[in-house]
Design a protein around this motif. Structure first.
Motif, PDB file in Angstrom:
ATOM      1  N   ASN A 142       0.825  -1.210   0.000  1.00 51.05           N
ATOM      2  CA  ASN A 142       0.000   0.000   0.000  1.00 51.05           C
ATOM      3  C   ASN A 142       0.860   1.261   0.000  1.00 51.05           C
ATOM      4  OD1 ASN A 142      -2.364   1.454  -0.066  1.00 51.05           O
ATOM      5  ND2 ASN A 142      -2.707   1.344   2.140  1.00 51.05           N
ATOM      6  N   LEU A 143       1.957   1.224  -0.777  1.00 56.81           N
ATOM      7  CA  LEU A 143       2.900   2.345  -0.893  1.00 56.81           C
ATOM      8  C   LEU A 143       3.453   2.745   0.467  1.00 56.81           C
ATOM      9  CD1 LEU A 143       1.024   4.588  -3.520  1.00 56.81           C
ATOM     10  CD2 LEU A 143       2.425   2.546  -3.871  1.00 56.81           C
ATOM     11  N   THR A 144       3.731   1.728   1.302  1.00 54.89           N
ATOM     12  CA  THR A 144       4.243   1.946   2.651  1.00 54.89           C
ATOM     13  C   THR A 144       5.282   0.883   2.977  1.00 54.89           C
ATOM     14  OG1 THR A 144       2.082   2.785   3.354  1.00 54.89           O
ATOM     15  CG2 THR A 144       3.589   2.107   5.098  1.00 54.89           C
ATOM     16  N   TYR A 145       6.339   1.271   3.702  1.00 58.83           N
ATOM     17  CA  TYR A 145       7.280   0.275   4.207  1.00 58.83           C
ATOM     18  C   TYR A 145       6.693  -0.364   5.458  1.00 58.83           C
ATOM     19  CZ  TYR A 145      11.013   1.709   1.050  1.00 58.83           C
ATOM     20  OH  TYR A 145      11.772   1.954  -0.080  1.00 58.83           O
ATOM     21  N   VAL A 146       6.714  -1.695   5.502  1.00 58.38           N
ATOM     22  CA  VAL A 146       6.139  -2.446   6.617  1.00 58.38           C
ATOM     23  C   VAL A 146       7.187  -3.441   7.147  1.00 58.38           C
ATOM     24  CG1 VAL A 146       4.262  -3.958   7.336  1.00 58.38           C
ATOM     25  CG2 VAL A 146       3.859  -2.303   5.512  1.00 58.38           C
ATOM     26  N   PHE A 152      13.753  -7.580   1.309  1.00 58.68           N
ATOM     27  CA  PHE A 152      12.860  -6.523   0.848  1.00 58.68           C
ATOM     28  C   PHE A 152      11.915  -7.068  -0.226  1.00 58.68           C
ATOM     29  CE2 PHE A 152      16.450  -4.066   2.495  1.00 58.68           C
ATOM     30  CZ  PHE A 152      15.815  -3.049   3.198  1.00 58.68           C
ATOM     31  N   PRO A 153      10.818  -7.742   0.168  1.00 56.57           N
ATOM     32  CA  PRO A 153       9.840  -8.187  -0.829  1.00 56.57           C
ATOM     33  C   PRO A 153       8.972  -7.016  -1.295  1.00 56.57           C
ATOM     34  CG  PRO A 153       9.102  -8.779   1.365  1.00 56.57           C
ATOM     35  CD  PRO A 153      10.456  -8.157   1.539  1.00 56.57           C
ATOM     36  N   ASN A 154       8.430  -7.135  -2.486  1.00 51.67           N
ATOM     37  CA  ASN A 154       7.465  -6.156  -2.987  1.00 51.67           C
ATOM     38  C   ASN A 154       6.097  -6.826  -3.046  1.00 51.67           C
ATOM     39  OD1 ASN A 154       5.926  -4.240  -4.228  1.00 51.67           O
ATOM     40  ND2 ASN A 154       7.101  -4.157  -6.132  1.00 51.67           N
ATOM     41  N   SER A 155       5.205  -6.457  -2.115  1.00 51.91           N
ATOM     42  CA  SER A 155       3.863  -7.037  -2.073  1.00 51.91           C
ATOM     43  C   SER A 155       2.811  -6.108  -2.660  1.00 51.91           C
ATOM     44  CB  SER A 155       3.496  -7.391  -0.625  1.00 51.91           C
ATOM     45  OG  SER A 155       4.322  -8.417  -0.141  1.00 51.91           O
ATOM     46  N   ASP A 156       3.228  -5.012  -3.268  1.00 47.75           N
ATOM     47  CA  ASP A 156       2.294  -4.113  -3.943  1.00 47.75           C
ATOM     48  C   ASP A 156       2.049  -4.569  -5.369  1.00 47.75           C
ATOM     49  OD1 ASP A 156       1.170  -2.141  -2.384  1.00 47.75           O
ATOM     50  OD2 ASP A 156       2.905  -0.825  -2.487  1.00 47.75           O
ATOM     51  N   ALA A 157       1.025  -4.007  -5.984  1.00 49.37           N
ATOM     52  CA  ALA A 157       0.731  -4.306  -7.387  1.00 49.37           C
ATOM     53  C   ALA A 157       1.424  -3.313  -8.318  1.00 49.37           C
ATOM     54  CB  ALA A 157      -0.778  -4.260  -7.627  1.00 49.37           C
ATOM     55  N   VAL A 158       2.371  -2.571  -7.773  1.00 49.59           N
ATOM     56  CA  VAL A 158       3.138  -1.609  -8.565  1.00 49.59           C
ATOM     57  C   VAL A 158       4.623  -1.841  -8.314  1.00 49.59           C
ATOM     58  CG1 VAL A 158       1.310   0.130  -8.526  1.00 49.59           C
ATOM     59  CG2 VAL A 158       3.028   0.126  -6.710  1.00 49.59           C
ATOM     60  N   ARG A 159       5.458  -1.303  -9.166  1.00 51.33           N
ATOM     61  CA  ARG A 159       6.900  -1.451  -9.042  1.00 51.33           C
ATOM     62  C   ARG A 159       7.450  -0.476  -8.000  1.00 51.33           C
ATOM     63  NH1 ARG A 159       8.913  -4.265 -13.522  1.00 51.33           N
ATOM     64  NH2 ARG A 159      10.957  -3.283 -13.354  1.00 51.33           N
ATOM     65  N   HIS A 160       8.501  -0.901  -7.311  1.00 56.01           N
ATOM     66  CA  HIS A 160       9.156  -0.056  -6.315  1.00 56.01           C
ATOM     67  C   HIS A 160      10.662  -0.053  -6.529  1.00 56.01           C
ATOM     68  CE1 HIS A 160       5.742   0.955  -3.825  1.00 56.01           C
ATOM     69  NE2 HIS A 160       5.396  -0.309  -3.698  1.00 56.01           N
ATOM     70  N   ASN A 161      11.309   0.961  -5.957  1.00 58.97           N
ATOM     71  CA  ASN A 161      12.767   1.041  -5.956  1.00 58.97           C
ATOM     72  C   ASN A 161      13.220   1.397  -4.544  1.00 58.97           C
ATOM     73  OD1 ASN A 161      15.263   2.807  -5.865  1.00 58.97           O
ATOM     74  ND2 ASN A 161      15.457   1.989  -7.916  1.00 58.97           N
ATOM     75  N   VAL A 162      13.874   0.457  -3.869  1.00 56.70           N
ATOM     76  CA  VAL A 162      14.347   0.700  -2.499  1.00 56.70           C
ATOM     77  C   VAL A 162      15.781   1.209  -2.553  1.00 56.70           C
ATOM     78  CG1 VAL A 162      14.729  -0.299  -0.221  1.00 56.70           C
ATOM     79  CG2 VAL A 162      12.894  -1.187  -1.678  1.00 56.70           C
ATOM     80  N   PHE A 163      16.003   2.349  -1.904  1.00 51.47           N
ATOM     81  CA  PHE A 163      17.367   2.869  -1.836  1.00 51.47           C
ATOM     82  C   PHE A 163      17.543   3.685  -0.566  1.00 51.47           C
ATOM     83  CE2 PHE A 163      15.260   6.645  -3.319  1.00 51.47           C
ATOM     84  CZ  PHE A 163      16.076   7.717  -2.944  1.00 51.47           C
ATOM     85  N   SER A 164      18.795   3.967  -0.221  1.00 53.78           N
ATOM     86  CA  SER A 164      19.099   4.809   0.934  1.00 53.78           C
ATOM     87  C   SER A 164      19.887   6.034   0.473  1.00 53.78           C
ATOM     88  CB  SER A 164      19.900   4.027   1.974  1.00 53.78           C
ATOM     89  OG  SER A 164      21.145   3.617   1.447  1.00 53.78           O
ATOM     90  N   PRO A 165      19.745   7.173   1.163  1.00 53.27           N
ATOM     91  CA  PRO A 165      20.419   8.408   0.748  1.00 53.27           C
ATOM     92  C   PRO A 165      21.898   8.401   1.122  1.00 53.27           C
ATOM     93  CG  PRO A 165      19.188   8.782   2.763  1.00 53.27           C
ATOM     94  CD  PRO A 165      18.854   7.377   2.325  1.00 53.27           C
ATOM     95  N   PRO A 166      22.673   9.372   0.622  1.00 52.35           N
ATOM     96  CA  PRO A 166      24.115   9.427   0.899  1.00 52.35           C
ATOM     97  C   PRO A 166      24.454   9.559   2.381  1.00 52.35           C
ATOM     98  CG  PRO A 166      23.556  10.840  -0.952  1.00 52.35           C
ATOM     99  CD  PRO A 166      22.260  10.389  -0.358  1.00 52.35           C
TER     100      PRO A 166
END
Length: 242
Positions: free
Chosen positions: A108-112, A126-140
């Motif tokens: 649901n467009l939320t990290y759980v 980091f599974p993706n359980s949404d029906a849309v694509r995601h990109n997980v990243f961390s900032p510098p």
């Protein structure tokens, strides 16, 4: 353990995906959800939050261990959940990492869960359980920098958190998504529930510095003495950072 955890998680996510793909698609397109859709999405999100662990660590067995317990009050927050209380140093701070993986899902467009506390050396799935694509990243500025790229529903990617500190979790596709992976040198930490309650179990008797972490509130610390077989009470009142 990992095999069964991921299998169970994907089984749950498949139900969410097939029965609510329209809802997620509407969210992706920024459409307004009906009250019924919003209620159902909130219910599924709450169920997912309850199923996944917020704390992953490997606490060694200690004779005559004590504990540290108390309440953290988070000022001007909706509730007092997701504050972390931890012991800065225990012995030489060298402990075997857990073999169990932590799991941070995307639903649901939320990290759980939004905040996960882990011992150094923990692997995070980091599974993706949404029906849309995601990109997980961390900032510098993160303790651990990484970018998993964009991936679809049902895919699980792994990251080894062999660091200590705060790693914000972001998504290049959805700017509103945010979470935190916080790693510690030793396994003596706990995360608060919505009422601010916490307990750190299995603590060797001794004198320690206990500190707090919160994504928005100021860090506090206290010196404490843990006695064999006894619970030491330590409360904190956290206020906004200036």
């Amino acid at each position: 353990m990992k095999k069964y955890l991921i299998s169970g998680l994907l089984a749950i996510s498949s139900v969410v995906f097939f029965s609510h793909s329209i809802v997620w698609a509407q969210a992706e397109e920024k459409k307004v959800l009906t009250p019924e859709e919003m209620a159902e999405a909130a219910k599924k999100l709450e169920e997912a939050q309850q199923k996944l662990k917020k704390v992953v660590k490997n606490v060694p067995s200690v004779d005559n261990a004590g504990s540290i317990t108390g309440v953290v009050t988070c000022q001007k927050m909706r509730n007092s959940a997701d504050a972390i209380v931890f012991i800065e140093k225990v012995g030489d701070n060298k402990f075997a990492p857990p073999t169990e993986h932590a799991v941070v899902d995307q639903l649901n467009l939320t990290y759980v869960p939004r905040v996960v506390a882990m011992q150094k050396g923990t692997t995070v799935d980091f599974p993706n359980s949404d029906a849309v694509r995601h990109n997980v990243f961390s900032p510098p500025t993160a303790a651990l920098q990484f970018n998993l790229g964009t991936y679809p529903t049902g895919v699980v990617k792994e990251v080894l958190f062999d660091v200590v500190g705060e790693t914000p979790l972001l998504c290049n596709v959805h700017s509103e998504m945010a979470g935190f992976a916080v790693t510690f040198e030793n396994p003596y930490f706990a995360i608060t529930d919505k009422d601010g309650n916490y307990t750190i179990e299995g603590v060797p008797p001794g004198k320690y510095t206990v500190k707090t972490w919160h994504e928005k509130l100021k860090e506090l610390s206290q010196e404490v003495t843990v006695e064999a077989g006894k619970a030491t009470k330590v409360d904190f009142d956290l206020k906004r950072r200036r």
